[in-house]
Design a protein around this motif. Structure first.
Motif, PDB file in Angstrom:
ATOM      1  N   LYS A 116     -20.367  31.475   6.373  1.00 37.08           N
ATOM      2  CA  LYS A 116     -21.224  30.952   5.462  1.00 37.08           C
ATOM      3  C   LYS A 116     -22.582  30.445   5.919  1.00 37.08           C
ATOM      4  O   LYS A 116     -23.083  29.672   5.263  1.00 37.08           O
ATOM      5  CB  LYS A 116     -20.623  30.029   4.239  1.00 37.08           C
TER       6      LYS A 116
ATOM      7  N   ARG B 287     -27.275  27.162  -3.273  1.00 38.62           N
ATOM      8  CA  ARG B 287     -25.915  27.430  -3.637  1.00 38.62           C
ATOM      9  C   ARG B 287     -25.135  27.748  -2.573  1.00 38.62           C
ATOM     10  O   ARG B 287     -23.821  27.581  -2.544  1.00 38.62           O
ATOM     11  CB  ARG B 287     -25.891  28.651  -4.535  1.00 38.62           C
TER      12      ARG B 287
ATOM     13  N   LEU C  23     -21.539  35.029  -3.644  1.00 37.79           N
ATOM     14  CA  LEU C  23     -22.175  34.247  -4.550  1.00 37.79           C
ATOM     15  C   LEU C  23     -22.738  35.051  -5.977  1.00 37.79           C
ATOM     16  O   LEU C  23     -22.909  34.005  -6.743  1.00 37.79           O
ATOM     17  CB  LEU C  23     -23.556  33.827  -3.998  1.00 37.79           C
TER      18      LEU C  23
ATOM     19  N   ALA D 115     -21.474  25.644  -1.476  1.00 37.21           N
ATOM     20  CA  ALA D 115     -20.238  26.327  -1.430  1.00 37.21           C
ATOM     21  C   ALA D 115     -19.616  26.227   0.107  1.00 37.21           C
ATOM     22  O   ALA D 115     -18.588  26.895   0.393  1.00 37.21           O
ATOM     23  CB  ALA D 115     -20.471  27.910  -1.579  1.00 37.21           C
TER      24      ALA D 115
END
Lengths: 251, 242
Positions: free
Chosen positions: A104, A177, A158, A181
């Motif tokens: 990520k 976002r 996402l 996460a």
């Protein structure tokens, strides 16, 4: 066509810059790439095989989502056609992406605002690293930036961009976002993107769009600012993706 | 003494460079810091209140361990005593640390081995030959509690690479590297006659063999999980004086 490692996706309407951008990317990079641009301005020249143009009259953010969903690369870069990348941009970005153990990670180039095509030895305006934060004057606001690049699987996970944005700040929303996460930013110290002069494209520039009366800014603020207008780490409003019916798949 | 936010720790044996380094670290800097250096050469001058020297004749990794175990700051920053630090570097590294939503972030400055040379961005990885080897930093800032959770250095290292091993362990534990991108904050090593690299002949090969055995798979790729458990120092080995 060789399978692309990285797809540069964008809502794009400045066809006069496209071949310059393509030439810049293709001459000094060895990483297979593709460009997927979506917008309402047909180019009046033939595009190379790895440069895909999709006609759409939709708003810019829907064009971005269309570009992403029609792209094939392992990595996706939220790009723009008014950007001039530094030398070896793709090679450097991919090199850093491959060295990250975190799926990520948000990889960012450094950002400079005024591209000067006449600058000697390519030495344009220096990057403004201190501007690459989600909220100025907030010491805890995370690092964000333009032309962010992530794994395709992360974009999919996402759910893509929020359909309520129209022109701007959906990329900022997506970066936040990702951090929500568990993702993290990494700024590649060796890559820079220069924006061409803002006067060329008032419609999409942050300067033109960042006013309080802008509906995208207002929506962003509702998502991420508390009552004291401090940026939050958790989004306040549930995400709304584009539906499959809204996005044409042409490839 | 103001409570330090950052503790600068390292094994250090060049007191003739300390006052200059201290002045560089103080220049235009706002975040309270302390320096905790550990080694076998006593300074012949009085140190400032926030500059602690711990005399110790053991090897560098144990000096490292002693330095950070005696540190008080919430964050640990490795800065050896043979480097040049531009003004505000510590403030800037700290400001990026505050922006990270990962408690195990590793903030690094860019680094050069020459006073006027370019930054060596491509050198900072576990294995330069391996394109998937992770990004590592030099002069790293991390939270002290992360070091505590991981148990500090592995006691088997004799001279170097213990800090590299620790960074790999932080990444293994879901940490994340971040390099301060600006050219304005490059930390520069002094000429090698002063540098720790001059000591390379004193046995780093065995340390490198150890490091590789901990992180390299049999096919040469980098393992994302350590191949052997850590052997930490025992409490009896560490001299706590504060």
């Amino acid at each position: 066509m060789e399978k692309p490692i990285i797809s540069l996706v964008a809502s794009a309407i400045r066809t006069q810059h496209w071949l310059d951008l393509y030439e810049k990317l293709s001459t000094d990079n060895t990483i297979p790439f593709e460009i997927v641009f979506v917008g309402h301005m047909y180019p009046d020249f033939v595009l190379p095989e790895n440069f895909i143009y999709i006609y759409s009259e939709a708003e810019a953010i829907e064009c971005y989502e269309t570009a992403y969903r029609n792209s094939k690369g392992e990595y996706v870069s939220f790009f723009a056609d008014d950007i001039v990348p530094s030398s070896h941009f793709l090679n450097e970005m991919c090199a850093y992406l491959r060295r990250m153990w975190n799926d990520k990670v948000v990889l960012l180039p450094r950002l400079a605002f005024e591209y000067d095509p006449d600058a000697r030895d390519g030495k344009c305006t220096p990057p403004l690293d201190s501007c690459m934060v989600a909220q100025l004057n907030n010491p805890e606001a995370p690092v964000v930036g333009a032309c962010f690049t992530i794994k395709r699987s992360l974009w999919k996970e996402l759910g893509g961009l929020d359909r309520r944005f129209t022109h701007i700040w959906s990329d900022l929303d997506m970066q936040l976002r990702i951090y929500e996460a568990g993702g993290c930013p990494f700024v590649s110290p060796t890559t820079i993107v220069w924006e061409r002069a803002h006067t060329e494209h008032p419609r999409l520039s942050v300067k033109a769009g960042a006013g309080e009366d802008n509906m995208d800014v207002n929506f962003f603020n509702k998502c991420w600012l508390d009552e004291n207008r401090i940026l939050l780490k958790k989004r306040l409003i549930e995400f709304q993706p584009f539906t499959d019916d809204e996005i044409p798949i042409v490839r | 003494m103001i409570e330090p936010v950052i503790s600068i720790v390292a094994p250090a044996i060049r007191p003739f460079l300390w006052q200059e380094l201290y002045a560089m670290l103080c220049a235009e800097n706002n975040v309270p810091f302390e320096i905790v250096y550990c080694g076998n050469v006593r300074p012949e001058f009085e140190l400032p209140e926030n500059f602690i020297h711990i005399f110790n004749e053991s090897k560098p990794p144990l000096c490292y361990e002693t330095a950070w175990r005696n540190a008080k700051g919430e964050f640990l920053l490795i800065i050896p005593d043979d480097v040049i630090v531009p003004p505000r570097t510590v403030d800037v590294m700290y400001s990026y640390m505050q922006r990270m939503q990962n408690e195990k972030a590793i903030i690094s400055a860019r680094f050069s081995d020459k006073l006027g040379g370019p930054p060596l961005d491509s050198h900072f990885c576990f294995d330069m030959e391996n394109p998937k080897s992770p990004v590592l930093g030099c002069a790293t800032m991390t939270r002290r509690k992360v070091w505590e959770e991981l148990g500090g250095f592995d006691r088997r290292f004799e001279l170097m690479w213990a800090d590299t091993d620790l960074q790999m362990r932080i990444l293994e534990a879901s940490g994340h590297p971040f390099v301060v991108p600006s050219e304005n904050y490059i930390i520069r090593e002094r000429i090698h006659v002063y540098s720790r690299l001059a000591d390379l002949t004193k046995g780093p090969l065995s340390d490198r063999i150890l490091l590789d055995s901990l992180w390299k798979n049999s096919d040469g790729s980098t393992s994302e999980t350590r191949l052997e458990p850590v052997q930490p120092y025992t409490k009896d080995e560490i001299n706590i004086i504060r």
